[in-house]
Motif scaffolding. Structure first.
Motif, PDB file in Angstrom:
ATOM      1  N   SER A 310       0.806  -1.225   0.000  1.00  0.00           N
ATOM      2  CA  SER A 310       0.000   0.000   0.000  1.00  0.00           C
ATOM      3  C   SER A 310       0.839   1.275   0.000  1.00  0.00           C
ATOM      4  O   SER A 310       0.302   2.363  -0.164  1.00  0.00           O
ATOM      5  N   THR A 312       2.194   2.941   2.366  1.00  0.00           N
ATOM      6  CA  THR A 312       2.077   3.861   3.491  1.00  0.00           C
ATOM      7  C   THR A 312       3.024   3.352   4.567  1.00  0.00           C
ATOM      8  O   THR A 312       3.178   2.149   4.749  1.00  0.00           O
ATOM      9  N   ARG A 325      -2.890  -1.593   7.782  1.00  0.00           N
ATOM     10  CA  ARG A 325      -3.024  -0.791   6.574  1.00  0.00           C
ATOM     11  C   ARG A 325      -1.676  -0.294   6.070  1.00  0.00           C
ATOM     12  O   ARG A 325      -1.594   0.324   5.022  1.00  0.00           O
TER      13      ARG A 325
ATOM     14  N   GLN B 232      -6.826  10.624   8.660  1.00  0.00           N
ATOM     15  CA  GLN B 232      -7.352   9.535   9.487  1.00  0.00           C
ATOM     16  C   GLN B 232      -8.121  10.060  10.689  1.00  0.00           C
ATOM     17  O   GLN B 232      -8.221   9.398  11.718  1.00  0.00           O
ATOM     18  N   LEU B 248     -11.628   4.020   2.830  1.00  0.00           N
ATOM     19  CA  LEU B 248     -10.327   3.659   2.276  1.00  0.00           C
ATOM     20  C   LEU B 248      -9.829   4.860   1.481  1.00  0.00           C
ATOM     21  O   LEU B 248     -10.307   5.130   0.385  1.00  0.00           O
ATOM     22  N   SER B 253       1.856   8.557  -4.908  1.00  0.00           N
ATOM     23  CA  SER B 253       3.176   8.289  -4.332  1.00  0.00           C
ATOM     24  C   SER B 253       3.713   9.467  -3.531  1.00  0.00           C
ATOM     25  O   SER B 253       3.591  10.605  -3.955  1.00  0.00           O
ATOM     26  N   ALA B 254       4.313   9.148  -2.377  1.00  0.00           N
ATOM     27  CA  ALA B 254       4.860  10.197  -1.528  1.00  0.00           C
ATOM     28  C   ALA B 254       5.894  11.005  -2.293  1.00  0.00           C
ATOM     29  O   ALA B 254       6.805  10.444  -2.901  1.00  0.00           O
ATOM     30  N   GLY B 255       5.743  12.319  -2.270  1.00  0.00           N
ATOM     31  CA  GLY B 255       6.727  13.185  -2.910  1.00  0.00           C
ATOM     32  C   GLY B 255       6.500  13.413  -4.389  1.00  0.00           C
ATOM     33  O   GLY B 255       7.217  14.184  -5.009  1.00  0.00           O
ATOM     34  N   THR B 260       2.347  16.336  -3.799  1.00  0.00           N
ATOM     35  CA  THR B 260       2.762  17.632  -3.259  1.00  0.00           C
ATOM     36  C   THR B 260       1.701  18.687  -3.522  1.00  0.00           C
ATOM     37  O   THR B 260       1.362  19.479  -2.641  1.00  0.00           O
ATOM     38  N   ARG B 263      -1.224  18.310  -1.117  1.00  0.00           N
ATOM     39  CA  ARG B 263      -0.964  18.820   0.225  1.00  0.00           C
ATOM     40  C   ARG B 263      -0.934  20.345   0.232  1.00  0.00           C
ATOM     41  O   ARG B 263      -1.464  20.987   1.137  1.00  0.00           O
ATOM     42  N   SER B 275      -1.896  11.042   5.853  1.00  0.00           N
ATOM     43  CA  SER B 275      -1.708   9.589   5.932  1.00  0.00           C
ATOM     44  C   SER B 275      -2.855   8.864   5.249  1.00  0.00           C
ATOM     45  O   SER B 275      -3.758   8.360   5.888  1.00  0.00           O
ATOM     46  N   PRO B 276      -2.816   8.820   3.916  1.00  0.00           N
ATOM     47  CA  PRO B 276      -3.789   7.994   3.206  1.00  0.00           C
ATOM     48  C   PRO B 276      -3.552   6.522   3.533  1.00  0.00           C
ATOM     49  O   PRO B 276      -2.482   6.157   4.029  1.00  0.00           O
ATOM     50  N   ASP B 277      -4.554   5.701   3.279  1.00  0.00           N
ATOM     51  CA  ASP B 277      -4.398   4.274   3.575  1.00  0.00           C
ATOM     52  C   ASP B 277      -3.500   3.590   2.574  1.00  0.00           C
ATOM     53  O   ASP B 277      -2.789   2.648   2.893  1.00  0.00           O
ATOM     54  N   GLN B 278      -3.563   4.049   1.341  1.00  0.00           N
ATOM     55  CA  GLN B 278      -2.833   3.345   0.289  1.00  0.00           C
ATOM     56  C   GLN B 278      -2.428   4.349  -0.780  1.00  0.00           C
ATOM     57  O   GLN B 278      -3.184   5.254  -1.101  1.00  0.00           O
ATOM     58  N   ARG B 279      -1.213   4.169  -1.296  1.00  0.00           N
ATOM     59  CA  ARG B 279      -0.711   5.105  -2.300  1.00  0.00           C
ATOM     60  C   ARG B 279      -0.428   4.372  -3.602  1.00  0.00           C
ATOM     61  O   ARG B 279      -0.042   3.207  -3.592  1.00  0.00           O
TER      62      ARG B 279
END
Lengths: 383, 395
Positions: A310, A312, A325, B232, B248, B253-255, B260, B263, B275-279
């Motif tokens: 996921s 995270t 999660r 969350q 959900l 993807s981070a960054g 960006t 955010r 803090s998403p659950d899934q990226r």
């Protein structure tokens, strides 16, 4: 027990002393050896070797600094090689093979130093917390002065690897025992190449199956919090590591000398008793090496995990909750974030993840090689 | 708009810097000073190289404005126009480039139909010929032979920004502002001031939810609820008027540029922690996940929205204004909209201006921007952008 440990320590000390002595001797004898080499080598061969090595070094340097100019020294090197090949074939072959090994080792050293150099910023920025931090925030990408910690990623790698091992080790060993000891010849001839074929399936294929079927299955049937989990990824990675475990363990079992098995059978044991009490214990080191190699493969697996996790970052609670999660490992973070991390701290942290991964996989394969080496020593090197 | 006019005045001061620091070659400098002495108009024109060095194609930014009036046809820069960068902007510039290179005749019903050529523009000229003529390029009157060629490459926003900065390419495509792309590299104010920002379109990402959630009656959420979900703090659909089911929250993807921007626009800080659950790395994966799940929420590129399929859009309410799919997502106040940039470096050359103006034309906006599922620039912004590259600047 303590006696054994002391003996081990003494053995290691002796090995270190011997190595140092060998290096010192090598350097002391170096001038003699050079003189000797020059005496034995004709002048024209010396010239060719000199031209070859210098032009190769120059080509490497230019390739690095200004690739456009690398052609001339490269052509010179090719020329020197061609002349050498005609006039002194043996010496040229020796020099070329030596060059090939030097280049291989040099590339390895370059990769290591590149990794370490680029991860230095991250280690300086975060210190020990980069490796050990239990409180969020773990990952404030792409901020140059945010908090970064690899701990949740190391936990992720550990969890997927443990699950993968729990799948690959028992199945792999059982498969190896069957193929090596029990299967009739005709079955073995079909199954063994089949398993080796399994190792050739690209990892993204496993990942795709995992993404569309396994993840979805766990999400709909067991309501995992996300359409991804360490467990599902671990299972898939375990299946991928399976062929490695089977074929190496099978080699180990097959290398147990026939005389040992025959002896056991002659004493009236059944085949199963022989397998259980003679073959497997004798091949134990090799089988462990097989499992360790499988673990190394699972740890370094990237593609399947990248599409199945996921992405995270966080600490599952409890830390071994494989259905949480969270989902990110040392490899997947590099694969998924490298395209977005251009320079700066974010990139450096990804290099640090690479260093941690590199060190762990290296330790594992050293361990596997040590175990294998012990097995060969124990069984008198019969293969 | 104030921002653009400030940018315009920047152009002038920037050129002076170039002049004084001698960034241009000595010959160009001589040309410049004589041009200035002649009371040259004050706009940023720098494309034509002087007749002595017209073969030099790569350094059009170096030579300055000596073409005072008329008769430049002998010294026009007709080298290939190159662009590279963001995969988000790529469809716009690339479709534009393809049409441009093909130079279809008026009445080619697929590419330069009479409904445009005759009714809108009242011309019989070929497509590229027509749009290039105002900039002093001579018509070639040949298919596949535009006044200059356009070559559009595909990579990432950062690569495009870097490429235009290092003058490897003429136009750098970027889906995020250059300062954001260069944030980690320590590029100074001086470097950033050298970028000239041309906005060619707007990307707006709708909020989508899983089919089950939309069917259960969730039609809109507020920006506060959206912030809560991605931190969350809100974890159940019943808290925002939906069924009793976990949320959900899906992100990118981070960054990444999209992450960006999300955010920065939703939380007001590009370094805000979410803090998403899934990226996911790609829109395709995101679309698949939203479709597979029965409790997902996501923000996704326009092309992947299926109002009647697996990714139905919902509205977002901000301070009483409701932003809805198909209505007003291109508005500048919509937090999930972002400008699509085509950057040039140190002013905009005649050639670059000519191509960017082509993208900004009504035809370009309709075919290349709207045609690729992006939003056309609103009229007022379009005017400001067109002024920056207007042909009158290059006379």
């Amino acid at each position: 027990m303590s006696g054994t440990i002391q003996r081990r320590i003494q053995a290691v000390r002796a090995w270190i002393d011997a190595t140092i002595a060998a290096i010192v001797t090598w350097f002391r004898e170096l001038p003699d050896r050079i003189r000797d080499f020059l005496d034995r080598t004709p002048a024209d061969a010396q010239a060719i070797l000199l031209v070859g090595f210098v032009s190769f070094a120059a080509a490497a340097y230019f390739f690095w600094r200004s690739p456009g100019q690398a052609a001339t020294p490269l052509a010179l090197f090719a020329g020197a090689t061609a002349v050498g090949w005609i006039r002194h074939r043996g010496r040229t072959a020796k020099a070329l093979t030596m060059l090939a090994s030097v280049v291989t080792v040099a590339i390895l050293l370059l990769i290591i130093s590149f990794l370490v150099l680029h991860s230095r910023d991250a280690f300086e920025h975060m210190g020990a917390e980069l490796l050990w931090r239990l409180e969020p925030p773990f990952w404030e990408a792409p901020s140059p002065d945010g908090t970064y910690s690899l701990t949740p990623l190391m936990v992720g790698t550990a969890l997927t690897t443990v699950i993968a091992t729990m799948i690959a080790a028992p199945l792999g060993i059982a498969g190896a025992v069957f193929i090596s000891e029990m299967a009739p010849r005709s079955v073995r001839e079909v199954v063994k190449p089949g398993i080796e074929l399994l190792a050739g399936i690209p990892s993204i294929t496993y990942g795709f199956v995992g993404l569309t079927i396994v993840n979805q299955y766990f999400y709909t049937e067991f309501q995992t919090p996300t359409i991804a989990s360490y467990f599902a990824a671990g299972v898939m990675i375990g299946l991928m590591a399976l062929p490695t475990v089977v074929s190496v363990a099978e080699d180990a079992l097959a290398s147990v000398p026939e005389s040992m098995k025959s002896g056991s059978l002659a004493m009236g044991s059944t085949e199963w008793q022989t397998t259980k009490s003679v073959t497997i214990p004798a091949a134990f080191s090799g089988v462990s090496a097989a499992v360790l190699l499988g673990v190394g493969r699972a740890m370094g697996e990237t593609m399947a995990a990248t599409v199945m996790l996921s992405h995270t970052k966080g600490m599952p609670d409890p830390f071994f909750d494989v259905f949480s999660r969270y989902g990110e490992t040392l490899t997947t973070v590099i694969a998924s974030e490298a395209p977005n991390a251009i320079g700066g701290m974010h990139e450096s942290v990804l290099f640090a993840a690479g260093v941690v991964l590199f060190v762990s996989v290296m330790l594992l394969s050293i361990m596997a090689q040590y175990v294998e080496w012990r097995m060969h020593r124990k069984l008198g090197g019969q293969q | 708009m104030a921002r653009e006019s400030a940018a315009n005045s920047d152009l002038v001061s920037r050129r002076k810097i170039i002049l004084t620091t001698g960034a241009a070659g000595a010959a160009a400098l001589a040309g410049c000073s004589s041009g200035d002495g002649g009371g040259d108009s004050d706009d940023g024109s720098d494309s034509g190289s002087d007749s002595g060095s017209s073969s030099d194609s790569s350094s059009d930014t170096g030579s300055d404005n000596e073409n005072t009036d008329g008769s430049q046809s002998g010294s026009m820069d007709t080298s290939v126009l190159t662009a590279d960068g963001s995969s988000t902007v790529y469809p716009i510039t690339n479709t534009g480039g393809s049409y441009w290179n093909s130079n279809p005749e008026a009445g080619d019903e697929d590419y330069w139909p009479n409904s445009w050529a005759q009714e809108e523009y009242d011309t019989q000229m070929r497509l590229a010929d027509f749009f290039a003529q105002d900039y002093g390029y001579e018509a070639t009157e040949e298919r596949s032979n535009p006044p200059f060629r356009a070559s559009i490459a595909l990579s990432h926003s950062g690569t495009g920004v870097e490429g235009v900065m290092e003058e490897r390419i003429d136009i750098g495509d970027s889906s995020a502002p250059a300062e954001a792309e260069l944030a980690g590299t320590g590029a100074g104010e001086e470097t950033l001031n050298n970028f000239v920002d041309h906005v060619v379109g707007v990307d707006g990402q709708p909020i989508v939810v899983s089919r089950e959630i939309a069917d259960a009656g969730v039609e809109q959420i507020t920006i506060e609820e959206l912030r809560g979900i991605y931190r969350q703090e809100i974890t159940n659909w019943s808290e925002v008027g939906g069924p009793d089911r976990d949320i959900l929250a899906l992100g990118r993807s981070a960054g990444s540029g999209t992450d960006t921007a999300f955010r920065a626009n939703v939380y007001g800080d590009p370094e805000a922690s979410i803090s998403p659950d899934q990226r996911f790395g790609q829109n395709q994966q995101l679309q698949q996940a939203v479709t597979q799940a029965d409790n997902a929420i996501a923000y996704i590129a326009l092309a992947f929205v299926e109002p009647d399929g697996g990714t139905p859009p919902i509205g977002l309410e901000i301070d009483g204004t409701l932003y809805e799919y198909g209505k007003n997502l291109g508005a500048q106040d919509y937090p999930l909209s972002r400008d699509l940039h085509a950057y040039t470096w140190e002013d905009t050359s005649r050639k670059e201006a000519c191509f960017i103006n082509f993208l900004l034309s009504d035809f370009g906006q309709e075919i290349f921007v709207a045609g690729n599922n992006y939003f056309k620039l609103p009229q007022d912004r379009l005017e400001t952008q067109r002024e920056m590259v207007a042909a009158s600047n290059y006379e």
